[in-house]
Design a protein around this motif. Structure first.
Motif, PDB file in Angstrom:
ATOM      1  N   UNK A   5       0.845  -1.197   0.122  1.00  0.00           N
ATOM      2  CA  UNK A   5      -0.120   0.047  -0.097  1.00  0.00           C
ATOM      3  C   UNK A   5       0.843   1.234  -0.098  1.00  0.00           C
ATOM      4  N   UNK A   6       0.151   2.548   0.356  1.00  0.00           N
ATOM      5  CA  UNK A   6       0.698   3.911   0.267  1.00  0.00           C
ATOM      6  C   UNK A   6       0.511   4.339   1.589  1.00  0.00           C
ATOM      7  N   UNK A   7       1.634   4.770   1.940  1.00  0.00           N
ATOM      8  CA  UNK A   7       1.688   5.643   3.339  1.00  0.00           C
ATOM      9  C   UNK A   7       2.478   7.022   3.159  1.00  0.00           C
ATOM     10  N   UNK A   8       1.870   7.986   3.774  1.00  0.00           N
ATOM     11  CA  UNK A   8       2.325   9.278   3.668  1.00  0.00           C
ATOM     12  C   UNK A   8       2.700   9.691   5.308  1.00  0.00           C
ATOM     13  N   UNK A   9       3.979  10.251   5.211  1.00  0.00           N
ATOM     14  CA  UNK A   9       4.468  10.780   6.687  1.00  0.00           C
ATOM     15  C   UNK A   9       4.228  12.170   6.635  1.00  0.00           C
ATOM     16  N   UNK A  10       3.465  12.954   7.325  1.00  0.00           N
ATOM     17  CA  UNK A  10       3.680  14.241   7.119  1.00  0.00           C
ATOM     18  C   UNK A  10       3.539  15.207   8.512  1.00  0.00           C
ATOM     19  N   UNK A  11       3.276  16.359   8.253  1.00  0.00           N
ATOM     20  CA  UNK A  11       3.074  17.429   9.476  1.00  0.00           C
ATOM     21  C   UNK A  11       1.878  18.216   8.942  1.00  0.00           C
ATOM     22  N   UNK A  12       0.966  18.535   9.994  1.00  0.00           N
ATOM     23  CA  UNK A  12      -0.312  19.160   9.435  1.00  0.00           C
ATOM     24  C   UNK A  12      -0.282  20.349   8.839  1.00  0.00           C
ATOM     25  N   UNK A  13       0.771  21.113   9.011  1.00  0.00           N
ATOM     26  CA  UNK A  13       0.911  22.616   8.475  1.00  0.00           C
ATOM     27  C   UNK A  13       1.930  22.662   7.382  1.00  0.00           C
ATOM     28  N   UNK A  14       2.783  21.506   7.084  1.00  0.00           N
ATOM     29  CA  UNK A  14       3.607  21.482   6.196  1.00  0.00           C
ATOM     30  C   UNK A  14       3.283  21.655   4.768  1.00  0.00           C
ATOM     31  N   UNK A  15       3.624  22.732   4.244  1.00  0.00           N
ATOM     32  CA  UNK A  15       3.191  22.987   2.677  1.00  0.00           C
ATOM     33  C   UNK A  15       3.700  21.817   1.877  1.00  0.00           C
ATOM     34  N   UNK A  16       4.907  21.324   2.151  1.00  0.00           N
ATOM     35  CA  UNK A  16       5.324  20.284   1.436  1.00  0.00           C
ATOM     36  C   UNK A  16       4.593  18.800   1.372  1.00  0.00           C
ATOM     37  N   UNK A  17       4.019  18.714   2.741  1.00  0.00           N
ATOM     38  CA  UNK A  17       3.313  17.484   2.518  1.00  0.00           C
ATOM     39  C   UNK A  17       1.901  17.578   2.202  1.00  0.00           C
ATOM     40  N   UNK A  18       1.402  18.888   2.294  1.00  0.00           N
ATOM     41  CA  UNK A  18       0.072  19.148   1.848  1.00  0.00           C
ATOM     42  C   UNK A  18       0.256  19.154   0.182  1.00  0.00           C
ATOM     43  N   UNK A  19       1.223  19.502  -0.457  1.00  0.00           N
ATOM     44  CA  UNK A  19       1.034  19.416  -1.913  1.00  0.00           C
ATOM     45  C   UNK A  19       1.064  17.733  -2.330  1.00  0.00           C
ATOM     46  N   UNK A  20       1.664  17.018  -1.458  1.00  0.00           N
ATOM     47  CA  UNK A  20       1.541  15.525  -1.784  1.00  0.00           C
ATOM     48  C   UNK A  20       0.114  15.071  -1.519  1.00  0.00           C
TER      49      UNK A  20
END
Length: 228
Positions: A5-20
């Motif tokens: 499967x697909x998993x995304x590790x991010x941070x709620x306010x990160x614009x870099x994670x947001x674009x993904x």
């Protein structure tokens, strides 16, 4: 971590994670989202991204990718269904990468410095940001989106500007996105934020205001050699 499967590790306010997040949603890819505390980095993040130790990190069937712009291209090439994020013409693809890099180095970095500084230093940062936006204004003229008629790779990279810059302007008592100076960008912001793949997946304004208020004061000493 399971390999399927697909998993995304991010941070709620990160614009870099947001674009993904936007890219995965637009492609219709189901994924598991893992929230990371970037101020108290987990063992998982350090294991997945030992080089930069930053979000976002995408895991696809056990394969790990870091750096948001690289991840966007991977998503587009792996899930070839519409919408296509990157232009199909080689020259247009190269130019999308060029302007994406420009926007990060000349708009995002200068804009953040303007948020975190005051006085003459802030004035210079604001001026630099506006000068860079004048270039993007020219790129946008005659187009609905930076990607042309539909949201594409470059729109996702620059997307932070649409919802985050107004908050930075308010917190730092500055004006950068002047609609009379940037009519094409102003129209793009409205088009971008009304897109169904974008508008329903944004952090709340109040939460962002609180976060960037404290972050700007935490980071400010770095711009002044340790002193405010």
């Amino acid at each position: 971590m399971e390999k399927e499967g697909v998993k995304l590790v991010g941070f709620w306010v990160s614009p870099f994670a947001q674009r993904v997040k936007w890219a995965l949603k637009m492609k219709g890819v189901e994924y598991e989202y893992i929230e990371e505390d970037v101020w108290n980095k987990s063992a998982l993040l350090l294991e997945l991204n030992p080089v930069y130790k930053k979000v976002p990190v995408l895991v696809h069937n056990g394969k790990v990718l870091a750096e948001s712009r690289i991840i966007l291209e991977y998503i587009d090439e792996t899930w070839k269904n519409a919408p296509l994020l990157m232009p199909q013409d080689p020259y247009e693809r190269a130019m999308a990468r060029f302007w994406a890099d420009f926007s990060e180095k000349k708009v995002l970095e200068a804009g953040f410095e303007a948020l975190c500084t005051r006085g003459e230093r802030q004035e210079k940062a604001v001026s630099s940001t506006i000068e860079a936006l004048e270039k993007l204004e020219q790129v946008l003229k005659g187009k609905k989106f930076l990607g042309g008629d539909s949201v594409g790779y470059l729109d996702l990279v620059v997307g932070w500007l649409a919802y985050m810059m107004p908050i930075w302007e308010e917190l730092a008592s500055m004006k950068i996105l002047d609609s009379s100076k940037f009519p094409a960008l102003d129209e793009w912001i409205n088009n971008f934020l009304s897109h169904p793949g974008i508008k329903d997946d944004l952090p709340t304004e109040e939460k962002m205001k609180g976060y960037f208020y404290h972050l700007s004061r935490k980071v400010a000493p770095l711009f002044y050699g340790g002193e405010i």
